[in-house]
Design an enzyme around this catalytic site. Structure first.
Site, PDB file in Angstrom:
ATOM      1  N   HIS A  32       7.154  -6.750  -0.160  1.00  0.00           N
ATOM      2  CA  HIS A  32       7.540  -7.755  -1.160  1.00  0.00           C
ATOM      3  C   HIS A  32       8.319  -7.150  -2.320  1.00  0.00           C
ATOM      4  CE1 HIS A  32       3.636  -6.680  -3.227  1.00  0.00           C
ATOM      5  NE2 HIS A  32       4.371  -6.902  -4.307  1.00  0.00           N
ATOM      6  N   ASP A  34       2.691  -5.956   4.753  1.00  0.00           N
ATOM      7  CA  ASP A  34       3.366  -5.792   3.463  1.00  0.00           C
ATOM      8  C   ASP A  34       3.736  -4.339   3.200  1.00  0.00           C
ATOM      9  OD1 ASP A  34       4.566  -6.624   1.157  1.00  0.00           O
ATOM     10  OD2 ASP A  34       2.727  -6.868   0.004  1.00  0.00           O
ATOM     11  N   SER A  82       3.014  -2.409  -7.652  1.00  0.00           N
ATOM     12  CA  SER A  82       3.201  -2.611  -6.218  1.00  0.00           C
ATOM     13  C   SER A  82       3.871  -1.409  -5.570  1.00  0.00           C
ATOM     14  CB  SER A  82       4.083  -3.842  -5.951  1.00  0.00           C
ATOM     15  OG  SER A  82       3.325  -4.997  -5.869  1.00  0.00           O
TER      16      SER A  82
END
Length: 477
Positions: free
Chosen positions: A121, A151, A225
């Site tokens: 993402h 992911d 992230s």
């Protein structure tokens, strides 16, 4: 690209950060006592993690993403749609391109090859990926491959004098382990926070992604992230991916993809640029207390086989309906998610050892993993009831299978013609259109035989039910 995704009032936020946000960074209290991460600096007389971080932080990079995304008007807010129509902009249902820019983190896992892991993402829809190292060098990143279902993305840079992190096995991680999170929250490079492993094996949401998160209370915020979660020896045990938050900021509940999943995925991404998933041809579900009692099982751990598909590796290996898979490829299987992750992340063609329980006896076999069809449903767990106990079959109308109903499993069994909402049968999980094929592992041919199976007997009853062409177990008390 949406930089922060919130699900409902208390949702899971993917933690890629927008560029211009000014917000404080909060760190949990440091660990008390001596650990592998903490040492005494005799010159200053303080307890510190500085020597460890001097090794860890150069391997964590900042990722700046630029690109465009085509957005349908249905993706806009009501206010955006109104303004565009009022000022003569594009009308609804006309796609438009919007600029995309965001920040995230990454971890160098192979200095010689320049390989960096991050979240899918973070780099999704990127036209340009800029990697900033701790020494402030900026390099263009090449996207090697992505895997949305975990992911995970793999990026490559061409540079010398890189530092990487040793990858530790997440199978050895325990709740209570001291951990350190390193990333770039809100664009604040090389931010370090500490905490412990709060839980293992976490899942979020009912989608078909492969999830087995490490939960931590180390402070994680948007921009973390793709950053590193390391143990007290400075070894990588996970990649920070999501947070549970109402506001999008840290609430002390963060999630990291474990290295057990990362290692399986990046091997395929480096070789093929994509992930090919394995399957063995079973539908599985979790073991509830009611099923444990009705099937005379000794444990709630394991994945219950609700059906075996013809011609699949599972059938060839001798698996049968009602078997409980307890280990696969050297790893313990605690529930249906464990076996789905273990099988799905193996390269098709791999031969693995499988341990299962049948009739109270533990057995082992070898099974060769086939390639999955991503459109197939791999688990019946979503169809299984969450509370499958009831006092009786009251509330359900059960009769012989109608002649005009075509079923994959044949015409033997009984048909659930109706179920009253809120009744005992409904709460047990029975639904209109279900076909009961067996009671307590004994097949039933018709209504008379079904009544004989349950007459003058006390529950719980283990029902093998066909629903939508798949088999599941229900426990009826």
């Amino acid at each position: 690209m949406k930089k922060t995704l919130l699900i409902a009032a208390s949702g899971i936020a993917l933690i890629a950060a927008p560029l211009a946000i000014s917000q404080g960074v909060y760190s949990n209290s440091p660990a008390i006592g001596q650990s592998g991460a903490l040492t005494i600096d005799n010159a200053r007389g303080v307890l510190t993690m500085a020597p460890l971080l001097e090794v860890v932080t150069p391997a964590v990079v900042s990722i700046d993403v630029e690109g465009t995304r085509t957005q349908e008007s249905g993706d806009m807010s009501e206010q955006e749609e109104f303004l565009r129509r009022f000022f003569g902009g594009q009308l609804p249902n006309q796609p438009q391109s919007r600029p995309l820019r965001g920040l995230g983190s990454g971890v160098i896992i192979n200095a010689d090859k320049g390989l960096i892991i991050t979240n899918n993402h973070v780099v999704k829809d990127a036209d340009r990926i800029t990697i900033t190292l701790k020494d402030k060098r900026q390099l263009q990143g090449e996207l090697v491959g992505t895997d949305p279902k975990t992911d995970i993305a793999l990026v490559k840079i061409d540079a010398d004098n890189l530092s990487d992190l040793k990858i530790a096995s997440s199978r050895n991680v325990k709740v209570g382990d001291y951990v350190i999170a390193v990333g770039n929250p809100y664009g604040l490079s090389s931010t370090v926070t500490t905490g412990i492993v709060s839980a293992l094996g976490r899942e979020q949401g009912g989608n078909d992604n492969y999830q087995d998160y490490i939960q931590t209370d180390a402070s994680i915020n948007p921009g973390n992230s793709g950053g590193a979660l390391v143990n007290s020896k400075g070894e990588l045990i996970g990649m920070n991916t999501a947070i549970l938050s109402r506001s999008g900021g840290n609430n002390g509940i963060g999630f990291a993809v474990p290295t057990q999943i990362i290692s399986s995925v990046i091997e395929q991404l480096e070789e093929n640029g994509e992930v090919r998933r394995g399957r063995i041809g079973v539908l599985i579900q979790n073991i509830t207390p009611g099923l444990r009692q009705s099937l005379n099982l000794t444990t709630l751990n394991g994945a219950l086989v609700s059906s075996v598909e013809d011609g699949t590796p599972a059938e060839k290996a001798g698996l049968k309906e009602g078997d409980v898979i307890t280990a696969f490829n050297g790893g313990e299987i605690r529930d249906s998610s464990d076996i789905r992750n273990a099988v799905g992340l193996l390269v098709p063609g791999t031969q693995a050892d499988l341990t299962y329980i049948r009739d109270g006896k533990t057995r082992t076999t070898k099974i060769r993993v086939a390639e999955v069809d991503e459109d197939e449903v791999l688990s019946a767990d979503a169809a299984a009831p969450t509370n499958p106990s009831m006092e009786s079959f009251s509330g359900a109308t059960i009769r012989n299978i109608p002649s005009d109903v075509e079923l994959r499993g044949g015409d033997e069994g009984v048909y659930v013609d109706s179920v009253e909402v809120g009744s005992n049968a409904f709460r047990a999980g029975l639904r209109r259109g279900d076909v009961i094929r067996a009671v307590n592992r004994r097949d039933v041919a018709n209504l008379k035989e079904f009544e004989t199976r349950i007459k003058d007997k006390e529950g719980p009853f283990a029902l093998s039910v066909e629903r939508g062409g798949s088999r599941i177990f229900l426990a009826v008390e």
